[in-house]
Motif scaffolding. Sequence first.
Motif, mmCIF file in Angstrom:
data_model
loop_
_atom_site.group_PDB
_atom_site.id
_atom_site.type_symbol
_atom_site.label_atom_id
_atom_site.label_comp_id
_atom_site.label_asym_id
_atom_site.label_seq_id
_atom_site.Cartn_x
_atom_site.Cartn_y
_atom_site.Cartn_z
ATOM 1 N N GLU A 288 0.857 -1.310 0.111
ATOM 2 C CA GLU A 288 0.109 0.104 0.005
ATOM 3 C C GLU A 288 1.001 1.340 -0.188
ATOM 4 N N GLU A 292 1.033 4.464 -2.777
ATOM 5 C CA GLU A 292 0.529 5.458 -2.282
ATOM 6 C C GLU A 292 1.312 6.488 -3.058
ATOM 7 N N SER A 294 0.910 9.989 -1.897
ATOM 8 C CA SER A 294 1.414 10.974 -1.077
ATOM 9 C C SER A 294 2.435 10.401 -0.104
ATOM 10 N N LYS A 297 1.086 10.202 3.672
ATOM 11 C CA LYS A 297 0.216 9.076 3.814
ATOM 12 C C LYS A 297 0.945 7.598 3.833
ATOM 13 N N ALA A 298 1.937 7.570 2.904
ATOM 14 C CA ALA A 298 3.075 6.231 3.054
ATOM 15 C C ALA A 298 3.861 6.241 4.140
#
Length: 331
Positions: A288, A292, A294, A297-298
Amino acid sequence: MQKEFDTFHEKIKLKKYDENKDLRDKRDLLIDELRDALKDEKIPGTDKSLTFRSINQGSYAMNTGIRPKHDDYDIDVGVIFNVTNEEYESGTLKKLVRDKLNKSNRTVKYKRPCITVEYKTEDYHVDLAVYSDNNSDIHIAWGKEFSDEKLWYKSEPEELTSWVADVSTDPDKAAQFRRCVRFLKKWKEKQFNSGGNGAPPSIGLTIQTRKAFNFYDKKSDLNALITVAKYIKDSFCDEYDHALSKWMKNIVVDLPVAPYKNVYYKMTLIQKDKFHEKVDILLEALEEAEREESAHKASKILRNVFGDEFPLVEDVKEARVMPYVTSGNNA
């Protein structure tokens, strides 16, 4: 995310003995003390002096260690005695080592694989594995003190260290391999309780990383970790637990050198099933984070599996354009 992985690695990596004078001195002090305490000992039934040579082993020797969570440094040392298996009973030799090191400022424990020296006022302990040279056919003294299971069995500690180090002659590839091992050890520390046998042993993670490792160039630690996590997950097999009447996940990984035993032998089937579940969660998080767009967010995803020492990337949002306001009268 490579910049963040590099920062994370610098935070968690443990220096080698050669780089850490304090731990190196502590190790040497104990070894010198044992050598001095045994200077008058003879091999039973002979006039030969009882001597030994010491070797580094474990994560220090393999250069894959991480800083301990509570600064309780674990120093792994092997002491290889100049005896054959017939000249010294394994339990007797381990007990001799234990008794020679047993002093008021420390607690010395007789354990199945080693003698552990714990200091009352220090932030480290030493695990001393006792070996017989056995005419260059090294065996380890194995078993608990008050058990019939006290024996010598063949062991190749130096060959294991060499096998891990031989992952690549390319320094960049070898460095990425060691980073991957350290990241998995930190994941283990974050996701598993430290007590009991519920956590996979670090040597198991090291062996599986060594088998699975594929170099992705110096800027792709995340991709290298995904490959390793996939390999570990795929190493599990289904096994039916009759007591629970359900299928569980089991894993068997043998040492690549003698004694070739399963490194996960202490874990129960329930613990191995939980191990599989956590590896699956790790793999999903890594994939994920890789998808990602961003970085913020990662990094949050990766902090969930590795802990707060993984850097949090600032959330950069598009700047809002504020209306221009003039003062005074409009003409």
